[in-house]
Design a protein around this motif. Sequence first.
Motif, PDB file in Angstrom:
ATOM      1  N   SER A 126      40.650 -16.055  20.424  1.00 54.51           N
ATOM      2  CA  SER A 126      39.511 -16.439  21.355  1.00 54.51           C
ATOM      3  C   SER A 126      39.700 -17.898  21.201  1.00 54.51           C
ATOM      4  O   SER A 126      40.399 -18.566  20.313  1.00 54.51           O
ATOM      5  N   ALA A 127      39.164 -18.627  21.983  1.00 55.36           N
ATOM      6  CA  ALA A 127      39.037 -20.158  22.312  1.00 55.36           C
ATOM      7  C   ALA A 127      37.814 -20.749  22.754  1.00 55.36           C
ATOM      8  O   ALA A 127      37.047 -20.024  23.467  1.00 55.36           O
ATOM      9  N   ILE A 128      37.464 -22.116  22.567  1.00 53.98           N
ATOM     10  CA  ILE A 128      36.618 -22.752  23.092  1.00 53.98           C
ATOM     11  C   ILE A 128      37.084 -24.378  23.493  1.00 53.98           C
ATOM     12  O   ILE A 128      38.000 -24.800  22.591  1.00 53.98           O
ATOM     13  N   PHE A 129      36.694 -24.629  24.588  1.00 57.43           N
ATOM     14  CA  PHE A 129      37.155 -26.016  24.944  1.00 57.43           C
ATOM     15  C   PHE A 129      35.557 -26.690  25.023  1.00 57.43           C
ATOM     16  O   PHE A 129      34.978 -26.344  25.754  1.00 57.43           O
ATOM     17  N   THR A 130      35.910 -27.774  24.096  1.00 63.13           N
ATOM     18  CA  THR A 130      34.681 -28.630  24.095  1.00 63.13           C
ATOM     19  C   THR A 130      35.068 -29.990  23.471  1.00 63.13           C
ATOM     20  O   THR A 130      36.064 -29.843  22.623  1.00 63.13           O
ATOM     21  N   THR A 131      34.220 -31.052  23.521  1.00 65.75           N
ATOM     22  CA  THR A 131      34.404 -32.385  22.747  1.00 65.75           C
ATOM     23  C   THR A 131      33.127 -32.366  21.968  1.00 65.75           C
ATOM     24  O   THR A 131      32.987 -33.453  21.400  1.00 65.75           O
ATOM     25  N   ASP A 132      32.484 -31.383  21.833  1.00 63.17           N
ATOM     26  CA  ASP A 132      31.096 -31.291  21.016  1.00 63.17           C
ATOM     27  C   ASP A 132      31.379 -30.825  19.706  1.00 63.17           C
ATOM     28  O   ASP A 132      31.567 -29.817  19.488  1.00 63.17           O
ATOM     29  N   LEU A 133      31.485 -31.750  18.475  1.00 67.02           N
ATOM     30  CA  LEU A 133      31.689 -31.143  17.210  1.00 67.02           C
ATOM     31  C   LEU A 133      30.776 -30.077  16.874  1.00 67.02           C
ATOM     32  O   LEU A 133      31.234 -29.030  16.210  1.00 67.02           O
ATOM     33  N   ARG A 134      29.649 -30.164  17.355  1.00 68.49           N
ATOM     34  CA  ARG A 134      28.585 -29.084  17.125  1.00 68.49           C
ATOM     35  C   ARG A 134      28.977 -27.752  17.611  1.00 68.49           C
ATOM     36  O   ARG A 134      28.955 -26.704  17.115  1.00 68.49           O
ATOM     37  N   GLU A 135      29.305 -27.750  18.781  1.00 57.25           N
ATOM     38  CA  GLU A 135      29.800 -26.473  19.567  1.00 57.25           C
ATOM     39  C   GLU A 135      31.230 -26.031  18.942  1.00 57.25           C
ATOM     40  O   GLU A 135      31.070 -24.721  18.896  1.00 57.25           O
ATOM     41  N   ALA A 136      31.981 -26.742  18.626  1.00 53.39           N
ATOM     42  CA  ALA A 136      33.080 -26.344  17.870  1.00 53.39           C
ATOM     43  C   ALA A 136      32.843 -25.713  16.593  1.00 53.39           C
ATOM     44  O   ALA A 136      33.450 -24.627  16.394  1.00 53.39           O
ATOM     45  N   GLY A 137      31.925 -26.407  15.951  1.00 53.47           N
ATOM     46  CA  GLY A 137      31.644 -25.691  14.590  1.00 53.47           C
ATOM     47  C   GLY A 137      30.874 -24.575  14.650  1.00 53.47           C
ATOM     48  O   GLY A 137      31.111 -23.407  13.784  1.00 53.47           O
ATOM     49  N   ALA A 138      30.100 -24.402  15.714  1.00 49.42           N
ATOM     50  CA  ALA A 138      29.312 -22.914  15.904  1.00 49.42           C
ATOM     51  C   ALA A 138      30.327 -21.931  16.274  1.00 49.42           C
ATOM     52  O   ALA A 138      30.092 -20.854  15.726  1.00 49.42           O
ATOM     53  N   PHE A 139      31.260 -22.273  17.083  1.00 48.72           N
ATOM     54  CA  PHE A 139      32.193 -21.237  17.533  1.00 48.72           C
ATOM     55  C   PHE A 139      33.230 -20.705  16.264  1.00 48.72           C
ATOM     56  O   PHE A 139      33.352 -19.485  16.377  1.00 48.72           O
ATOM     57  N   ILE A 140      33.543 -21.725  15.440  1.00 49.45           N
ATOM     58  CA  ILE A 140      34.545 -21.260  14.215  1.00 49.45           C
ATOM     59  C   ILE A 140      33.739 -20.805  13.065  1.00 49.45           C
ATOM     60  O   ILE A 140      34.352 -20.544  12.063  1.00 49.45           O
ATOM     61  N   GLY A 141      32.425 -20.820  13.122  1.00 49.93           N
ATOM     62  CA  GLY A 141      31.802 -20.753  11.966  1.00 49.93           C
ATOM     63  C   GLY A 141      31.235 -19.241  11.727  1.00 49.93           C
ATOM     64  O   GLY A 141      31.786 -18.454  12.430  1.00 49.93           O
ATOM     65  N   PRO A 142      30.595 -18.704  10.563  1.00 52.48           N
ATOM     66  CA  PRO A 142      30.527 -17.336  10.373  1.00 52.48           C
ATOM     67  C   PRO A 142      29.654 -16.620  11.194  1.00 52.48           C
ATOM     68  O   PRO A 142      29.667 -15.545  11.396  1.00 52.48           O
ATOM     69  N   ALA A 143      28.867 -17.323  12.119  1.00 51.74           N
ATOM     70  CA  ALA A 143      28.017 -16.686  13.320  1.00 51.74           C
ATOM     71  C   ALA A 143      28.682 -16.919  14.609  1.00 51.74           C
ATOM     72  O   ALA A 143      28.165 -16.463  15.766  1.00 51.74           O
ATOM     73  N   GLY A 144      29.998 -17.244  14.581  1.00 46.52           N
ATOM     74  CA  GLY A 144      30.709 -17.654  15.799  1.00 46.52           C
ATOM     75  C   GLY A 144      31.604 -16.597  16.492  1.00 46.52           C
ATOM     76  O   GLY A 144      31.156 -15.340  16.144  1.00 46.52           O
ATOM     77  N   SER A 145      32.841 -16.878  16.730  1.00 45.94           N
ATOM     78  CA  SER A 145      33.865 -15.806  17.166  1.00 45.94           C
ATOM     79  C   SER A 145      34.187 -14.827  16.133  1.00 45.94           C
ATOM     80  O   SER A 145      34.546 -15.367  15.069  1.00 45.94           O
ATOM     81  N   ASP A 146      34.069 -13.697  16.434  1.00 43.05           N
ATOM     82  CA  ASP A 146      34.407 -12.641  15.245  1.00 43.05           C
ATOM     83  C   ASP A 146      35.955 -12.133  15.457  1.00 43.05           C
ATOM     84  O   ASP A 146      36.264 -11.131  14.809  1.00 43.05           O
ATOM     85  N   CYS A 147      36.638 -12.925  16.084  1.00 42.38           N
ATOM     86  CA  CYS A 147      38.299 -12.442  16.304  1.00 42.38           C
ATOM     87  C   CYS A 147      38.945 -13.279  14.905  1.00 42.38           C
ATOM     88  O   CYS A 147      38.884 -14.228  14.322  1.00 42.38           O
ATOM     89  N   GLY A 148      40.084 -12.699  14.739  1.00 42.64           N
ATOM     90  CA  GLY A 148      40.980 -13.333  13.650  1.00 42.64           C
ATOM     91  C   GLY A 148      41.804 -14.523  14.107  1.00 42.64           C
ATOM     92  O   GLY A 148      42.013 -15.249  13.163  1.00 42.64           O
ATOM     93  N   LEU A 149      41.701 -14.809  15.257  1.00 47.56           N
ATOM     94  CA  LEU A 149      42.334 -16.185  16.001  1.00 47.56           C
ATOM     95  C   LEU A 149      41.004 -16.847  16.471  1.00 47.56           C
ATOM     96  O   LEU A 149      40.302 -16.371  17.657  1.00 47.56           O
ATOM     97  N   ALA A 150      40.588 -17.948  16.045  1.00 50.53           N
ATOM     98  CA  ALA A 150      39.504 -18.637  16.755  1.00 50.53           C
ATOM     99  C   ALA A 150      39.908 -20.307  17.153  1.00 50.53           C
ATOM    100  O   ALA A 150      39.794 -20.858  16.022  1.00 50.53           O
TER     101      ALA A 150
END
Length: 518
Positions: free
Chosen positions: A436-460
């Motif tokens: 999975s991937a996210i494209f953002t320049t917002d640190l908070r959005e990136a943190g949410a995506f790779i955090g425990p409540a974010g992407s459930d994939c092995g690769l984020a």
Amino acid sequence: MYTLTDLVAPLGLDRWQQADCWPGAVVDGIAHYPSTPPGPLRSPIDGCRHGELLPASVVEVRAAVGCASVAFEAWRNVPAPRRGELVRRIGDAVRARKRALAQLITLETGKIASEAEGEVQEWIDVCDYATGLSRQLHGLTIVSERAQHRLLEQWHPLGVIGVISAFNFPVAVWAWNAMLALVCGNAVVWKPSEKTPLTALAATALVLDVLHDFDDAPAGMVQLAQGDATVGALLAADTHVALVSATGSVGMGRTVARSVAARLGRSLLELGGNNAAIVTPSADLELAARAIVFAAAGTCGQRCTSLRRLFVHEDVAEKLQEKLVTAYQHLSVGDPRLPATLVGPLIDEAALNHMQAALMRAEHEGGHVLIGGGQVRAGGNVPGGGHYVRPALLAMPEQTDIVHQETFAPLLYLMRYTRLDDAIALNNAVSQGLSSAIFTTDLREAGAFIGPAGSDCGLANVNVGTSGAEIGGAFGGEKNTGGGRESGSDAWKNYMRRATNTLNDGNALPLAQGVRFG
């Protein structure tokens, strides 16, 4: 242009060529040509026939496992740094034949030259990684609750490792497993895809040459058993195979897992991926577009990490859609042996039919084809006899049933979202969990995506596409992807068994937990 004839001698295939037939098994360095009915070998580039493969029989598969078991008993006692030296020499041999091996991969898979060479580089890289790892197979020293006691944790060689690999990465996935398995003190039996048997033969020939000149290497340490799912089933059921590492479809993985579990063996599964990317309002759209196009169209969409689903915030959806359509218009589809080609053929007619069926179903479920999807007819740089398609981009009203399914082709579904939480939920809503991937320049959005409540994939990933992982990180995914991890980080532990040792260097015999006896 190059043909198989150009590659036979430098890759060592000529030693096993018998009247245009190729062995289904290489057991203890000896090629076996059983009487099993042969299957024709054809390139996806133009349908050109390369010869016939004679699949391994039940006897050959069992012999391969038996020889590997004997070899393991000797190899496990060779010091790990010395085992690393063997893998270093394998890496050097691959470097010397990188171009020829990459050209064979292109002929058998239809990958463009740079992707094929990149795959061979993965083999080289994992050899370098495994060589260093051979001096770092660390255990632990653990404090004891008892005086004059200590606990040690050691990692020992596991046994025979069975490797089942897929057509889309005919040497890299095997190398991830085999090079680590060898450094960890194991023997290997390889069942490659029946669609890429010559690449497997070439890789085996290369390794056998190195083993022949390595004094500490016992005969039979690396075996090859080719054929259809029957060969894989034999490996999965064999109690002498300590670990079966299988890469491929979810259906194949379930079959392997059931068989291995029935004998309480170990399995390492890297299966399907229905991968998604999220593009937020703050994203660098130029960077995102480049990453998206490669992830969706590279290898003609035939990677387990290929991008299938794209969630774009409504504020930037129109602008990104225009960029993607323009980029898709300039994708050169054709003969992968030509330098200008970016997208080669699908592997076979079945893949073409699956893609066309998915397109029809997506339109039935409300989707709209923005660009691509059609078959490219022969002419110009497109050879006859192959199955060439235009990578497709579809606008979908929502994540419908077809979007939940992985279609192994260059098919990308674009959907819009309003809230990031909703986009992450959509990312996680499918049964697969690989990349999975996210494209953002917002640190908070990136943190949410790779955090425990974010992407459930092995690769984020953040500001990187879903495909193109490096060998230093553990590769694999969750849910129907199987949960296995290959390549870097601590994936080496899959190929070893753990022993906890308690040492008493005193005269007393205190019992744990304060138990008194006597």
